[in-house]
Design a protein around this motif. Structure first.
Motif, PDB file in Angstrom:
ATOM      1  N   ASN A  33      16.115  10.535  34.660  1.00 12.14           N
ATOM      2  CA  ASN A  33      17.398  10.234  34.028  1.00 12.14           C
ATOM      3  C   ASN A  33      18.241   9.336  34.927  1.00 12.14           C
ATOM      4  O   ASN A  33      17.898   9.073  36.081  1.00 12.14           O
ATOM      5  CB  ASN A  33      18.135  11.522  33.636  1.00 12.14           C
ATOM      6  N   ASP A  36      19.284  10.682  38.431  1.00 15.34           N
ATOM      7  CA  ASP A  36      18.195  10.704  39.414  1.00 15.34           C
ATOM      8  C   ASP A  36      17.862   9.295  39.909  1.00 15.34           C
ATOM      9  O   ASP A  36      17.594   9.100  41.092  1.00 15.34           O
ATOM     10  CB  ASP A  36      16.946  11.357  38.825  1.00 15.34           C
ATOM     11  N   ALA A  98       7.871  16.749  38.769  1.00 19.79           N
ATOM     12  CA  ALA A  98       8.863  16.548  37.714  1.00 19.79           C
ATOM     13  C   ALA A  98       8.454  17.245  36.417  1.00 19.79           C
ATOM     14  O   ALA A  98       7.328  17.087  35.948  1.00 19.79           O
ATOM     15  CB  ALA A  98       9.047  15.051  37.465  1.00 19.79           C
ATOM     16  N   ARG A  99       9.398  17.993  35.850  1.00 19.87           N
ATOM     17  CA  ARG A  99       9.158  18.660  34.578  1.00 19.87           C
ATOM     18  C   ARG A  99       9.468  17.686  33.447  1.00 19.87           C
ATOM     19  O   ARG A  99      10.433  16.932  33.511  1.00 19.87           O
ATOM     20  CB  ARG A  99      10.049  19.902  34.464  1.00 19.87           C
ATOM     21  N   VAL A 101      11.205  17.003  30.390  1.00 12.71           N
ATOM     22  CA  VAL A 101      12.357  17.638  29.753  1.00 12.71           C
ATOM     23  C   VAL A 101      12.667  17.055  28.383  1.00 12.71           C
ATOM     24  O   VAL A 101      13.307  17.714  27.561  1.00 12.71           O
ATOM     25  CB  VAL A 101      13.610  17.585  30.657  1.00 12.71           C
ATOM     26  N   SER A 102      12.247  15.825  28.132  1.00 14.29           N
ATOM     27  CA  SER A 102      12.460  15.177  26.833  1.00 14.29           C
ATOM     28  C   SER A 102      11.174  14.471  26.424  1.00 14.29           C
ATOM     29  O   SER A 102      10.983  13.285  26.700  1.00 14.29           O
ATOM     30  CB  SER A 102      13.599  14.150  26.915  1.00 14.29           C
ATOM     31  N   SER A 117      12.496  15.429  34.883  1.00 16.44           N
ATOM     32  CA  SER A 117      13.605  16.060  35.596  1.00 16.44           C
ATOM     33  C   SER A 117      13.896  15.479  36.976  1.00 16.44           C
ATOM     34  O   SER A 117      14.944  15.764  37.547  1.00 16.44           O
ATOM     35  CB  SER A 117      13.319  17.563  35.745  1.00 16.44           C
ATOM     36  N   ASN A 118      12.986  14.702  37.538  1.00 18.54           N
ATOM     37  CA  ASN A 118      13.144  14.180  38.904  1.00 18.54           C
ATOM     38  C   ASN A 118      12.427  12.841  39.035  1.00 18.54           C
ATOM     39  O   ASN A 118      11.567  12.516  38.227  1.00 18.54           O
ATOM     40  CB  ASN A 118      12.486  15.115  39.943  1.00 18.54           C
TER      41      ASN A 118
END
Length: 146
Positions: A33, A36, A98-99, A101-102, A117-118
């Motif tokens: 995102n 990050d 990194a997860r 997330v979208s 996520s990262n």
């Protein structure tokens, strides 16, 4: 994608618009995102390397990745680097650190994008001992597209 706060990654792609690494292949972007990206230290690498570090040289929707066995290695667009796809039960699906997330925030017949996520990091497990080539990965995915 601006709504999802991945506009920074898209902007980086537009800056690299003159390069050919996106145009001629199926590809999956793993998009950190905006926050990050703003905190990432890009001084140690080129912009193109940063994007490649977040790119799988194959078209992967979330349903493809969910079918992979836990700890599956998939190629990164940086030579000799591999991503580890990890299923973590209730925590979701991870690519390295990194997860996702979208999932599936953009898609067409050649490109897919997943919000993560990262910023992606690599460790010693990211350097393959055996190698799954992008061509082998694509053939597995193509057989499951239908």
């Amino acid at each position: 994608m601006r709504r999802e706060s991945y506009y920074g990654f898209v902007t980086l792609l537009h800056i690299l618009n003159d390069t050919d690494f996106v145009r001629s292949q199926e590809i999956t972007f793993l998009m950190p995102n905006d926050e990050d990206i703003s905190q990432a230290d890009m001084s140690q690498e080129s912009l193109e390397t940063f994007i490649l570090r977040h790119t799988i040289p194959a078209w992967l929707m979330i349903n493809h990745m969910l079918r992979f066995p836990n700890k599956t290695l998939v190629p990164c667009s940086i030579p000799d680097r591999m991503f580890t796809i990890t299923k973590s039960g209730g925590s979701g699906l991870f690519v390295n650190n990194a997860r996702i997330v979208s999932p599936n925030i953009c898609q067409n017949s050649r490109i897919s994008c997943h919000g993560i996520s990262n910023v992606i990091m690599f460790n010693e497990d990211s350097f393959p001992k055996g190698r799954l080539s992008p061509k082998m990965l694509s053939s597995r995915i193509n057989s499951s597209r239908h």
